[in-house]
Design a protein around this motif. Structure first.
Motif, PDB file in Angstrom:
ATOM      1  N   LEU A 136       0.820  -1.068  -0.015  1.00  0.00           N
ATOM      2  CA  LEU A 136       0.106   0.020   0.118  1.00  0.00           C
ATOM      3  C   LEU A 136       0.833   1.238   0.118  1.00  0.00           C
ATOM      4  N   ARG A 137       1.998   1.160   0.545  1.00  0.00           N
ATOM      5  CA  ARG A 137       2.845   2.276   0.433  1.00  0.00           C
ATOM      6  C   ARG A 137       3.288   2.646  -0.812  1.00  0.00           C
ATOM      7  N   LYS A 138       3.484   1.881  -1.926  1.00  0.00           N
ATOM      8  CA  LYS A 138       3.582   2.216  -3.220  1.00  0.00           C
ATOM      9  C   LYS A 138       2.298   2.180  -4.062  1.00  0.00           C
ATOM     10  N   VAL A 139       1.318   1.278  -3.876  1.00  0.00           N
ATOM     11  CA  VAL A 139      -0.062   1.194  -4.760  1.00  0.00           C
ATOM     12  C   VAL A 139      -0.748   2.525  -4.544  1.00  0.00           C
ATOM     13  N   GLU A 140      -0.777   2.649  -3.133  1.00  0.00           N
ATOM     14  CA  GLU A 140      -1.554   4.031  -2.879  1.00  0.00           C
ATOM     15  C   GLU A 140      -0.983   4.925  -1.799  1.00  0.00           C
ATOM     16  N   PRO A 141       0.030   5.577  -1.967  1.00  0.00           N
ATOM     17  CA  PRO A 141       0.759   6.088  -1.240  1.00  0.00           C
ATOM     18  C   PRO A 141      -0.092   7.164  -0.215  1.00  0.00           C
ATOM     19  N   TYR A 142       0.020   6.615   0.999  1.00  0.00           N
ATOM     20  CA  TYR A 142      -0.585   7.498   2.042  1.00  0.00           C
ATOM     21  C   TYR A 142       0.365   8.489   2.820  1.00  0.00           C
ATOM     22  N   SER A 143       0.089   9.255   3.717  1.00  0.00           N
ATOM     23  CA  SER A 143       1.006  10.221   4.407  1.00  0.00           C
ATOM     24  C   SER A 143       2.054  10.781   3.349  1.00  0.00           C
ATOM     25  N   ILE A 144       3.165  10.624   3.562  1.00  0.00           N
ATOM     26  CA  ILE A 144       4.391  11.076   2.530  1.00  0.00           C
ATOM     27  C   ILE A 144       5.123   9.914   2.078  1.00  0.00           C
ATOM     28  N   TYR A 145       4.596   9.049   1.922  1.00  0.00           N
ATOM     29  CA  TYR A 145       5.556   7.610   1.403  1.00  0.00           C
ATOM     30  C   TYR A 145       5.656   8.081  -0.139  1.00  0.00           C
ATOM     31  N   ASP A 146       5.172   8.825  -0.733  1.00  0.00           N
ATOM     32  CA  ASP A 146       5.506   9.205  -2.083  1.00  0.00           C
ATOM     33  C   ASP A 146       6.748   9.898  -2.120  1.00  0.00           C
ATOM     34  N   LYS A 147       7.276  10.557  -1.246  1.00  0.00           N
ATOM     35  CA  LYS A 147       8.784  11.061  -1.248  1.00  0.00           C
ATOM     36  C   LYS A 147       9.846  10.309  -1.129  1.00  0.00           C
ATOM     37  N   PHE A 148       9.659   9.104  -0.974  1.00  0.00           N
ATOM     38  CA  PHE A 148      10.941   8.160  -0.599  1.00  0.00           C
ATOM     39  C   PHE A 148      11.179   7.004  -1.655  1.00  0.00           C
ATOM     40  N   ASP A 149      12.340   6.862  -1.743  1.00  0.00           N
ATOM     41  CA  ASP A 149      12.706   5.941  -2.939  1.00  0.00           C
ATOM     42  C   ASP A 149      12.961   4.513  -2.051  1.00  0.00           C
TER      43      ASP A 149
END
Lengths: 192, 384
Positions: free
Chosen positions: B241-254
């Motif tokens: 879910l951190r990749k599929v549907e990024p919640y909070s600010i998980y889209d900022k990390f690699d």
């Protein structure tokens, strides 16, 4: 505390000799090799696992985990006791051999903890089904708090009377007026 | 039951009796108070029925009778190994419902705490899985490191296991001044121990023999049963879910989504599920390092967005996040009062356990313990 501490007593006859009763010796042995039943219930069991691991090392108290209640000296009620689990805990306690002790770890096993009000399936305190020797409060208790409870248990074992238990119980019962429940062995009154 | 039967397994003919065996609720390898009713043909498992409810602590009943922030401590006690992660979806959902924008620093602290707790959870999972297979040393190493994480959480929240640290709209306290250094030190130590554990446990010949080709969970079965987390990713499905549907600010990390590849045996066996956990620890370390680098340095009031009175509008919503064990969701029904009408939890372990009867048939009774260990269940979450 304990038998070996008497070696430091200046009134001893000579160094290396300890004067004491048989009861002292047995209690010393019992207090320092308490084997516990490896049995986890809820959150406190995770803290208890940490207690067994490298940082806290419960084994220095002489505690060895046993997986069978028949080999265990004391049982740690580590977590919430539900009504469904309560019968099993009572049976586990009954399977243990005397002398046996109970250590209630955490608020849940003491009084129901956070579940005391609305917990329709939570037993409000494990002392309603089995006698508890030491209560360790906390949610969950710190390992240091558990150690304190462990030392309290050792102190309790150190003070316990072992011999003439039946006569003692009979005397107490006579005082309380419920004699007749205990059957004294033949000729016991004459010996006393 | 004394029904004698002859059957063939791969090392010859065996005469056996059919019997029913009761595993648990007091058993060192059931990871809590799970009871399994197992039907055996000799030593081969033919049928298995899990009995749950030995830790039913009336979560929904409590949630009906307390206010929205007071639900959080009960959520902590559901999956008590990863409390920080449990609070995450509830807090996020409530913020979305109330329309609260939390400060950026709070987001970063939350992600760091969640990832640290993910490491702690995986450490327990791998360590106890090792214990089930007879390896005691990794348990000691992992718990030594876990103690560092627990000490850090204790500095933050005051609790060693159950934190109540995430509040609706903020955090309980700001972090202490040496937080970043502490985290980096933990990450360094965790990586080192993980490298050791790979040699000690994962690539150990005995361990591979015990776990490879055992408890094979095909990807379609895992999806049909609704499995998530390392159990699903161990079968080769890259769903996080951190990749599929990024919640909070998980889209900022690699970071990468770790999947099982069937290196030691078949895809989706016990070894695959466990190596996913070991490698996810490295990914969590990566996220923590990036988060500490990007985190705003200046102190901020972490309680500035905490609402004084929480009274969400009438409605119902579902919020979910990636727990260490898989997808944890909360379905919350609000009737406009300060108390929720219902908080229903979609418990990860409950769904993951449901696959056990499917994948453990035909294996030996000793393998059943390994399969159960590889699912990484927590009974507090199953029974709630």
């Amino acid at each position: 505390m304990g038998l070996l501490n008497r070696l430091d007593n200046p009134y001893n006859i000579s160094p290396g000799i300890v004067l004491g009763t048989m009861e002292d010796l047995l209690n010393w042995g019992r207090a320092r090799s308490d084997w516990y039943l490896q049995f986890g219930l809820a959150c406190c069991a995770i803290e208890f696992m940490a207690l067994n691991a490298s940082h806290y090392d419960l084994m220095r108290f002489g505690c060895i985990p046993r997986t069978s209640p028949r080999q265990a000296d004391f049982i740690i009620i580590s977590g919430t006791v539900t009504l469904k689990m309560a019968e099993r805990i009572k049976r586990l306690y009954e399977q243990m051999a005397e002398p046996k002790y109970v250590l209630a770890m955490g608020s849940c096993s003491i009084c129901g903890g956070p579940y005391w009000k609305e917990g329709y399936h939570v037993l409000k305190g494990v002392d309603r089904i089995i006698p508890v020797d030491v209560y360790v409060p906390g949610c969950p208790p710190r390992p240091e708090a558990f150690f304190d409870g462990m030392i309290k248990l050792q102190e309790k074992i150190n003070k316990q009377k072992i011999f003439e238990k039946r006569a003692r119980v009979a005397q107490e019962d006579a005082k309380n007026g419920n004699i007749g429940n205990i059957h004294l062995p033949h000729g016991w009154e004459e010996v006393k | 039951m004394s029904e004698t039967k002859t059957f063939e397994i791969d090392f010859g003919k065996v005469y056996s009796e059919r019997m029913r065996l009761n595993v648990g609720p007091q058993h060192p390898s059931t990871h809590g108070v799970l009871r399994l009713e197992v039907e055996l043909e000799g030593e081969v498992v033919t049928e298995i029925v899990p009995h749950i409810g030995y830790l039913h602590r009336c979560f929904e009943k409590h949630a009906e009778n307390v206010t929205y922030p007071q639900v959080i401590p009960y959520i902590d006690r559901m999956d008590y190994i990863s409390s920080m992660n449990n609070e995450f979806p509830y807090v996020l959902g409530m913020e979305k419902l109330l329309g609260i924008e939390v400060p950026e620093k709070v987001q970063y602290i939350r992600v760091i705490c969640a990832e640290l707790n993910r490491i702690a959870n995986h450490q327990i999972a791998i360590a106890t899985f090792g214990l089930d297979s007879g390896a005691f040393t990794p348990f000691l190493y992992y718990f030594r490191d876990r103690e560092m994480i627990i000490t850090l959480f204790e500095k933050l929240s005051g609790g060693r296991l159950l934190y109540n640290y995430f509040w609706i709209g903020g955090l309980m306290h700001d972090v202490h001044p040496t937080f970043a250094e502490d985290c980096l030190e933990i990450v360094k130590q965790v990586r080192k121990t993980n490298d050791e554990a790979l040699d000690l446990l994962m690539y150990n010949k005995i361990f591979v023999e015990r776990t490879a080709n055992i408890g094979i969970l095909p990807a379609d079965v895992a999806i049909n049963y609704g499995c998530s987390g390392p159990v699903l990713r161990g079968s080769g499905v890259p769903y996080d879910l951190r990749k599929v549907e990024p919640y909070s600010i998980y889209d900022k990390f690699d970071f990468d989504v770790v999947v099982g590849k069937g290196e030691m045996g078949t895809l989706g066996d016990c070894w695959d599920r466990n190596i996913v956990r070991v490698r996810e620890i490295y990914e969590s370390c990566k996220i923590i390092e990036q988060a500490i680098e990007q985190m705003p340095k200046e102190p901020c009031d972490v309680r500035q967005a905490v609402p004084k009175r929480i009274k969400p509008p009438v409605g119902e919503f579902y919020c979910r996040a990636e727990n260490p064990k898989g997808e944890l969701g909360f379905y919350i029904i609000s009737d406009g009062s300060p108390k929720p009408t219902r908080v229903r939890a979609r418990a990860t372990s409950f769904v993951n356990l449901s696959v056990l009867p499917e994948i453990s048939k035909g294996y030996m009774i000793a393998d059943l313990i390994m399969i159960l260990g590889s699912l990484d269940i927590v009974l507090g979450e199953i029974d709630r």
